[in-house]
Design a protein around this motif. Structure first.
Motif, mmCIF file in Angstrom:
data_model
loop_
_atom_site.group_PDB
_atom_site.id
_atom_site.type_symbol
_atom_site.label_atom_id
_atom_site.label_comp_id
_atom_site.label_asym_id
_atom_site.label_seq_id
_atom_site.Cartn_x
_atom_site.Cartn_y
_atom_site.Cartn_z
ATOM 1 N N UNK A 196 0.809 -1.210 0.000
ATOM 2 C CA UNK A 196 0.000 0.000 0.000
ATOM 3 C C UNK A 196 0.848 1.269 0.000
ATOM 4 N N UNK A 197 0.958 1.864 -1.189
ATOM 5 C CA UNK A 197 1.482 3.216 -1.300
ATOM 6 C C UNK A 197 2.984 3.388 -1.279
ATOM 7 N N UNK A 198 3.769 2.315 -1.400
ATOM 8 C CA UNK A 198 5.230 2.454 -1.337
ATOM 9 C C UNK A 198 5.858 2.262 -2.716
ATOM 10 N N UNK A 199 7.066 2.754 -2.838
ATOM 11 C CA UNK A 199 7.786 2.637 -4.107
ATOM 12 C C UNK A 199 8.360 1.239 -4.271
ATOM 13 N N UNK A 200 8.570 0.853 -5.525
ATOM 14 C CA UNK A 200 9.072 -0.486 -5.827
ATOM 15 C C UNK A 200 10.416 -0.738 -5.159
ATOM 16 N N UNK A 201 11.290 0.251 -5.134
ATOM 17 C CA UNK A 201 12.619 0.067 -4.567
ATOM 18 C C UNK A 201 12.554 -0.249 -3.074
ATOM 19 N N UNK A 202 11.657 0.414 -2.356
ATOM 20 C CA UNK A 202 11.522 0.164 -0.921
ATOM 21 C C UNK A 202 11.023 -1.255 -0.667
ATOM 22 N N UNK A 203 10.069 -1.683 -1.484
ATOM 23 C CA UNK A 203 9.522 -3.035 -1.327
ATOM 24 C C UNK A 203 10.578 -4.077 -1.682
ATOM 25 N N UNK A 204 11.290 -3.845 -2.764
ATOM 26 C CA UNK A 204 12.317 -4.787 -3.193
ATOM 27 C C UNK A 204 13.417 -4.910 -2.129
ATOM 28 N N UNK A 205 13.822 -3.790 -1.570
ATOM 29 C CA UNK A 205 14.864 -3.794 -0.538
ATOM 30 C C UNK A 205 14.400 -4.592 0.683
ATOM 31 N N UNK A 206 13.149 -4.405 1.083
ATOM 32 C CA UNK A 206 12.624 -5.132 2.243
ATOM 33 C C UNK A 206 12.618 -6.635 1.986
ATOM 34 N N UNK A 207 12.118 -7.050 0.833
ATOM 35 C CA UNK A 207 12.039 -8.475 0.521
ATOM 36 C C UNK A 207 13.429 -9.115 0.485
ATOM 37 N N UNK A 208 14.384 -8.386 -0.083
ATOM 38 C CA UNK A 208 15.745 -8.922 -0.154
ATOM 39 C C UNK A 208 16.389 -8.997 1.229
ATOM 40 N N UNK A 209 16.198 -7.967 2.030
ATOM 41 C CA UNK A 209 16.828 -7.945 3.354
ATOM 42 C C UNK A 209 16.249 -9.006 4.279
ATOM 43 N N UNK A 210 14.972 -9.313 4.088
ATOM 44 C CA UNK A 210 14.328 -10.328 4.919
ATOM 45 C C UNK A 210 14.363 -11.714 4.282
ATOM 46 N N UNK A 211 14.937 -11.794 3.093
ATOM 47 C CA UNK A 211 15.033 -13.053 2.351
ATOM 48 C C UNK A 211 13.670 -13.707 2.173
ATOM 49 N N UNK A 212 12.725 -12.906 1.742
ATOM 50 C CA UNK A 212 11.361 -13.376 1.514
ATOM 51 C C UNK A 212 11.157 -13.643 0.027
ATOM 52 N N UNK A 213 10.892 -14.879 -0.297
ATOM 53 C CA UNK A 213 10.632 -15.264 -1.683
ATOM 54 C C UNK A 213 9.121 -15.376 -1.852
ATOM 55 N N UNK A 214 8.508 -14.329 -2.380
ATOM 56 C CA UNK A 214 7.055 -14.263 -2.502
ATOM 57 C C UNK A 214 6.639 -14.119 -3.958
ATOM 58 N N UNK A 215 5.554 -14.769 -4.315
ATOM 59 C CA UNK A 215 4.961 -14.586 -5.630
ATOM 60 C C UNK A 215 3.860 -13.534 -5.536
ATOM 61 N N UNK A 216 3.587 -12.895 -6.648
ATOM 62 C CA UNK A 216 2.488 -11.923 -6.744
ATOM 63 C C UNK A 216 2.621 -10.772 -5.754
ATOM 64 N N UNK A 217 3.808 -10.192 -5.689
ATOM 65 C CA UNK A 217 3.981 -8.952 -4.935
ATOM 66 C C UNK A 217 3.626 -7.797 -5.868
ATOM 67 N N UNK A 218 2.581 -7.073 -5.531
ATOM 68 C CA UNK A 218 2.064 -6.014 -6.388
ATOM 69 C C UNK A 218 2.079 -4.685 -5.643
ATOM 70 N N UNK A 219 2.120 -3.612 -6.416
ATOM 71 C CA UNK A 219 2.123 -2.259 -5.844
ATOM 72 C C UNK A 219 0.764 -1.603 -6.062
#
Length: 270
Positions: A196-219
């Motif tokens: 909800x409401x965040x930029x792609x780079x912020x979301x990508x950084x979070x997923x990488x830092x937490x090592x979360x492999x998720x499908x269907x991550x949408x903005x």
């Protein structure tokens, strides 16, 4: 809506209704015992605690295979895991026991429990009538992290778990591993993570830092999903059947057990 928004806080209505029932029950009990200087409040607390404990215990036993991996999670009632019919049955049974055993307090106990139960029923029915959530998956287009547009309607055809989240939201972050694991366990269910409401780079950084492999991550840059579904609080998780019809909705942090409960309902809505 089934929540009350106070500034940045979103309070779910069902716990407020339960709290209101308790307040009304205690008030009526005090009024009923005033003339005879009879204090029935301790009995009312015993009835309430027996009811809540039984409803929680029944839920834990239903999902004991999940809870036994983390025994302390059984005590975390924030996940909303209760079997309401069991709690009601125990409440009426304990009320009947005290009404028979404590004859001097019988009238006050019965009046208090009747008043509290009547408020709970009336408020629950009123909420159901007042709040009618949109029945279908919202017709909006979100984007993947690489900018590819994705109309949500194209993801129907399977049951859907739609999670509204943000990287700055602590309960969202805590429940993300639970959702990730469920996505692996249930390949027949589409899990959609609508940020909800965040930029792609912020979301990508979070997923990488937490090592979360998720499908269907949408903005959802314009917060369209939450606005259309009346779900401005986070996290909120919505459950749609294969036809895109809303079956269940959870406000707040999910546990593995409450997520499994909703997925079971998703597959067996009847």
């Amino acid at each position: 809506m089934d929540v009350i928004n106070i500034g940045p806080l979103a309070l779910p209505i069902p716990p407020l209704v339960l709290l209101g029932s308790g307040v009304i029950g205690v008030a009526v009990g005090k009024w009923a015992g005033r003339s005879g200087q009879i204090d029935i409040e301790p009995l009312l607390w015993k009835i309430a605690l027996a009811s809540l404990f039984s409803a929680r215990l029944a839920f834990v036993l239903l999902y004991i295979d999940i809870y036994k991996t983390n025994l302390l999670s059984m005590l975390d009632i924030r996940d909303g895991g209760f079997v309401v019919p069991v709690g009601l049955l125990i409440a009426f049974a304990v009320t009947a026991w005290y009404a028979w055993r404590e004859r001097g307090k019988r009238k006050g106990v019965l009046l208090a429990v009747t008043a509290g139960a009547s408020f709970w029923v009336a408020a629950t029915v009123a909420t159901a009538v007042w709040y009618t959530p949109p029945a279908q998956m919202p017709q909006v287009t979100l984007t993947r992290l690489d900018g590819t547009p994705v109309p949500l309607q194209t993801l129907t055809g399977k049951p859907i778990v739609l999670n509204l989240w943000a990287t700055w939201c602590p309960p969202c972050r805590r429940e993300m591993p639970v959702l990730r694991d469920a996505q692996v366990r249930h390949p027949d269910v589409n899990f959609i993570f609508a940020n909800q409401g965040e930029a792609a780079e912020a979301v990508r950084h979070y997923l990488e830092s937490e090592r979360l492999d998720l499908k269907n991550v949408l903005l959802d840059a314009r917060l369209q999903v939450g606005q259309q579904l009346g779900s401005v609080a986070m996290p909120t998780t919505l459950f749609f059947n294969a036809q895109g019809r809303l079956v269940d909705r959870r406000l707040g942090e999910l546990s593995a057990a409450t997520l499994e409960q909703s997925i079971k309902l998703l597959r067996n809505p009847e």
